[in-house]
Design a protein around this motif. Sequence first.
Motif, mmCIF file in Angstrom:
data_model
loop_
_atom_site.group_PDB
_atom_site.id
_atom_site.type_symbol
_atom_site.label_atom_id
_atom_site.label_comp_id
_atom_site.label_asym_id
_atom_site.label_seq_id
_atom_site.Cartn_x
_atom_site.Cartn_y
_atom_site.Cartn_z
ATOM 1 N N PRO A 263 0.805 -1.234 0.000
ATOM 2 C CA PRO A 263 0.000 0.000 0.000
ATOM 3 C C PRO A 263 0.835 1.279 0.000
ATOM 4 O O PRO A 263 0.275 2.375 -0.009
ATOM 5 N N ARG A 264 2.155 1.157 0.006
ATOM 6 C CA ARG A 264 3.035 2.321 0.182
ATOM 7 C C ARG A 264 2.737 3.431 -0.840
ATOM 8 O O ARG A 264 2.540 4.572 -0.480
ATOM 9 N N LEU A 265 2.722 3.086 -2.119
ATOM 10 C CA LEU A 265 2.432 4.090 -3.152
ATOM 11 C C LEU A 265 1.067 3.844 -3.798
ATOM 12 O O LEU A 265 0.820 4.226 -4.936
ATOM 13 N N ARG A 266 0.190 3.199 -3.044
ATOM 14 C CA ARG A 266 -1.159 2.935 -3.573
ATOM 15 C C ARG A 266 -1.843 4.256 -3.917
ATOM 16 O O ARG A 266 -1.761 5.214 -3.158
ATOM 17 N N GLY A 267 -2.499 4.271 -5.052
ATOM 18 C CA GLY A 267 -3.156 5.508 -5.490
ATOM 19 C C GLY A 267 -2.343 6.253 -6.533
ATOM 20 O O GLY A 267 -2.884 7.062 -7.273
ATOM 21 N N LEU A 268 -1.052 5.967 -6.601
ATOM 22 C CA LEU A 268 -0.202 6.632 -7.591
ATOM 23 C C LEU A 268 -0.332 5.904 -8.928
ATOM 24 O O LEU A 268 -0.147 4.693 -8.994
ATOM 25 N N ARG A 269 -0.659 6.666 -9.967
ATOM 26 C CA ARG A 269 -0.805 6.031 -11.293
ATOM 27 C C ARG A 269 0.221 6.619 -12.254
ATOM 28 O O ARG A 269 0.346 7.835 -12.369
ATOM 29 N N VAL B 84 10.389 -0.093 -9.691
ATOM 30 C CA VAL B 84 10.495 0.182 -8.257
ATOM 31 C C VAL B 84 9.170 0.749 -7.739
ATOM 32 O O VAL B 84 8.679 0.365 -6.677
ATOM 33 N N PHE C 44 6.336 -0.890 -4.958
ATOM 34 C CA PHE C 44 5.777 -0.203 -3.798
ATOM 35 C C PHE C 44 4.267 0.053 -3.953
ATOM 36 O O PHE C 44 3.678 0.802 -3.184
#
Lengths: 436, 419
Positions: free
Chosen positions: B11-17, B33, B37
């Motif tokens: 879930p660290r960079l969840r939401g980043l597309r 990388v 994440f």
Amino acid sequence: MLGGALAGIRVVEIASDHAASAGKLLAELGAEVVLVEPPGGHPGRRYPPFAEDVPGDDRSLWWWHYQCGKRSIVLDLEDAGGRDGFRELVRHSDLVLEGEPPGRLGGLGIDADRCRAADGRLVWVSVTGYGRETARRDEQFTDLTLQAGGGQMWMTGYDDHRLPPVRWGGDQGFHIGGVWAVIGALVALHGRVRDGAGTLVDVSMHAAANVTTEQGNHHWLVARQEVGRLTCRHAAPVGRPTQETMAVSADGIWVNTGVPGRLPRDYAQLLGWLAELGLADGFAESVWLDIGARREATDYGAVGLDPEVTECLSAARSAMTLIATTLSAREFFEGAQRRGIACGPLYSPDEAMDSVHSRARGFPVRLYYEEVDREVEHPGAPFVLHGAPWSAPRRAPKLGEYQHLAPSARLDPAPPRIGLAHRTSEHVRHEEQKCP
Amino acid sequence: MDDTSTEPRCPRLRGLRVCDLSGQLAGAGSTRVLAAFGAEVIRVEDPVRQGRWDVTRGIAPFTDERRGIELGGAFNQFNVGKRGVTVNLRDERGKELLRRLIAVSDVVTENFAAGVMERLGFTYDTMREIRPDIVYVSNCGFGHDSPYSGFRTWGPIVQAVSGLSFLSGIAGMPPAGMGLSYMDHQGANFMTVALMAALIHRQRTGEGQWVDMACVDAGLSLTGPGLLDYTVNGRRARTDTVVDSNHSSAPAMAPHNVYPAAGEDAWVSIACRDDRDWRAMADVLDAQWPREDCYATTAGRLGAQDELDGRISAWTATLDRFDAAARLQAAGVPAAAVLTAEDRIEHDRGTLDWGLFPTVTHPAIGSVRVDGLPLHLDEDDWCIERAAPTLGQDNDYVFRDLLGLTEDELAAHREDGVI
């Protein structure tokens, strides 16, 4: 207002050889980096070469290079008062960067667990040789031994295997771990800005070297093939020739003739260039260039399997070598590149910094040093962040220069903040996906 | 639930597309990388050339005798965890799809030669009109404002022109450079640094930006303090110094070299950082000669380095490389065997305990190990469990579910070669 991407973020770095490049990069991204040195200064202050070849605590060029952009204070972590000062400094900081051997800080009562218990938002980046928890964690290391264990050395050297494998110059084993430490720091800071949560980042320089092998790892992982010891080229399984990519230009500079082109137009360009230089008639392999110019793209994967492809690519390599030895390195480089052929001369670092590319791009930065009473050029930014410029770094700190620094004082102005974090599409999606 | 529809575990960079037009190691190595994440990285490939702009698509290594664009081990290695779509950017309808994808993305990445995106009609300014806070990262050899901007580079070329290759070699021999594409890795790593810095800037200000990444500049920034020996002392590396990278004059260390061990092509590296290390090594050598006064100081040992290397080689040549390293490590002296890929991947506690080579299952290749990341986070650590995308694998998800195209529109696009 423009500011570095990390403006207003304070980093405490415990001075070390191997994590120095990480702290430098964080400072150049705009963070306020406070370097903690032991009494008498970190040994790096005494690494040669020295400014004007005169040794002195503030004259090491190793120090100037790796510590520029940082402020330094002396704290004796072996002493209770020094440790109190360290805790106070950390309490007013966002991130700790340290390269201490596993266990040392724990023994002193100032380790990640204790400091993070006091501040849940703290980001702690630990950079060790072998990670904090592997069986090899207590082994001693240098850049040399990291490259021995990381595959770089096994894959680099000469065809004559009586000569040893070769370490890459410029402490690349440390640089690889250093840049991964910065990646870890930024991923953690991203979480801190978004959620207010701290993170412990455990960086293994050995693991970092071990994932910097280009094709070395996946040839083994996929096909159980070893990659051989090569000179100046892409990794490849054993049994392939190696030094053939190299040639000496007419002005005595080694050039890398690159990977031969695979498209018909690459072959046509080579034929035309040979003719222009009056070399076409004497070049026995022209016929294969001609074939290469008329067939469909040659596939690198077919080398050694398809005789025609093998001959075409070999002829392209020979043509490049012939032209390289006829021209100056720069003529060869620019001539080939203007014809769409990738190649390059082996410039020394100083030649590279003086190149028309580096000068036109404004790569070098100038910093004033009173020791030599003039501005000195340093290598500059590895990338241009158009909206958050590279911080014009300050010179490397003199011993004790910032001893007066009060832990709570922020020397850099904080950037404009919009709440904890600006709500971007990324945040909105993050929250939506958390609660489906 | 099939593998491709599974949300990334981390879930660290969840939401980043990320709308990812990058490829090869220098670009794909960065976005892998972000995917590890938990970012949603949507790799955009060309249906006309079946993604072969990226030379790693379909080239060796292979697990067996089968060949083809879905079977290359390198492509899988560099693209684990990403989604994959195909868009024909020669077609105006393809460009429209890309515009719509950019509109729902946070980041656009590419590592084409300078000028390619512009010719396709996508500059930072046009992307900013679509998405005002977009972070756009371009990554090429010489950046976008150099007289050499149009020049083509691979890692070994970057290493040559940035001064790195020059710095590696044995005295009296031509440069050895690097036997692999180091600057494709470091280009990717610096791209990740730039991208994360730009995202943090956006978090704090709401502003996107264009990052102009030049691998040659990244290479030059890695050449070290020797550069200041030129700018401060006027010393030119080609004429005024000797490249001898297995030795170490700065910092000054001796002995510091790679020594032959028992067996064929077997080597052990040894570095004495200071006089304490040397005294400890002298105890391990258990002979009189190391205690001679001429070797007592670093300066003395540096002055007699060749003789010293010869005497140490005579000792190491009788020992197994791991045994030699273990004896020195037991005395606190940095030493390590030169490891092969098999050593590093199958037998080394430093990589095995780390979990450095996770396994993914690829629909065509099968079950295969890939590189993990060399950092661990105490919470929300990286996770690599999905293979690289097959060509156009996620066209339905991205174009229909994300961008809202109808089944009819999708079918027409397929029919017309737009996707």
